[in-house]
Design a protein around this motif. Sequence first.
Motif, PDB file in Angstrom:
ATOM      1  N   ARG A   1       0.835  -1.212   0.000  1.00 58.72           N
ATOM      2  CA  ARG A   1       0.000   0.000   0.000  1.00 58.72           C
ATOM      3  C   ARG A   1       0.868   1.260   0.000  1.00 58.72           C
ATOM      4  O   ARG A   1       0.551   2.246  -0.656  1.00 58.72           O
ATOM      5  CB  ARG A   1      -0.926  -0.008   1.217  1.00 58.72           C
ATOM      6  N   GLU A   2       1.970   1.212   0.715  1.00 56.01           N
ATOM      7  CA  GLU A   2       2.889   2.352   0.780  1.00 56.01           C
ATOM      8  C   GLU A   2       3.486   2.656  -0.595  1.00 56.01           C
ATOM      9  O   GLU A   2       3.708   3.815  -0.936  1.00 56.01           O
ATOM     10  CB  GLU A   2       4.011   2.020   1.771  1.00 56.01           C
ATOM     11  N   HIS A   3       3.709   1.634  -1.390  1.00 58.80           N
ATOM     12  CA  HIS A   3       4.332   1.821  -2.700  1.00 58.80           C
ATOM     13  C   HIS A   3       3.329   1.903  -3.846  1.00 58.80           C
ATOM     14  O   HIS A   3       3.723   2.030  -4.996  1.00 58.80           O
ATOM     15  CB  HIS A   3       5.314   0.691  -2.983  1.00 58.80           C
TER      16      HIS A   3
END
Length: 175
Positions: A155-157
């Motif tokens: 999700r962060e990337h």
Amino acid sequence: MASSAERALGRPLSKHRTDERGRRRRAVRALVTGIVVTVAGAAAAPAGLPLPACAVLVVLGLLLVCRGVVRARDARRAGTEMFTVRERGFAHRRAGYSRVVPWEDVTGVEEVRFGRPLTRAAGRDTALRIRLTDGTALRVTAFTEDPGGLAAVVREHTPAGAPPVKDADVAPATA
């Protein structure tokens, strides 16, 4: 050993292996329990147990056998499964098959908290799905080490333009 396409994604950040032995153990447990309950239900009728009670035992046993077969098939098909998170993407290895996914190809992460009751009963429960730009999704089961950590990293990337995906408790709308 990492392929050249996988190494092109940069250095490894984390590995998320699947507990294959746990998957097989649950399959065997369901098969054995199902067989025992089915035989007990069939043997209880001549012993004087009412027929409806015997039928319930036999049906319950057969459902457990079906659950065991589905889990055993999944364990056989999946083989050893692993997600390797790298700087510019991740790799998914499963049963001799390897897929390299750069971060640009990820459209979102869909966490499944409860799933559908029948899929959970069949042993096909999913912790999360990673949606890709080609319309496919990678299924991460509860047998994978730290599925929440994997979801957070993916999700962060995920590119900023991708809409967030909510829980899959509600069936997706069809167009």
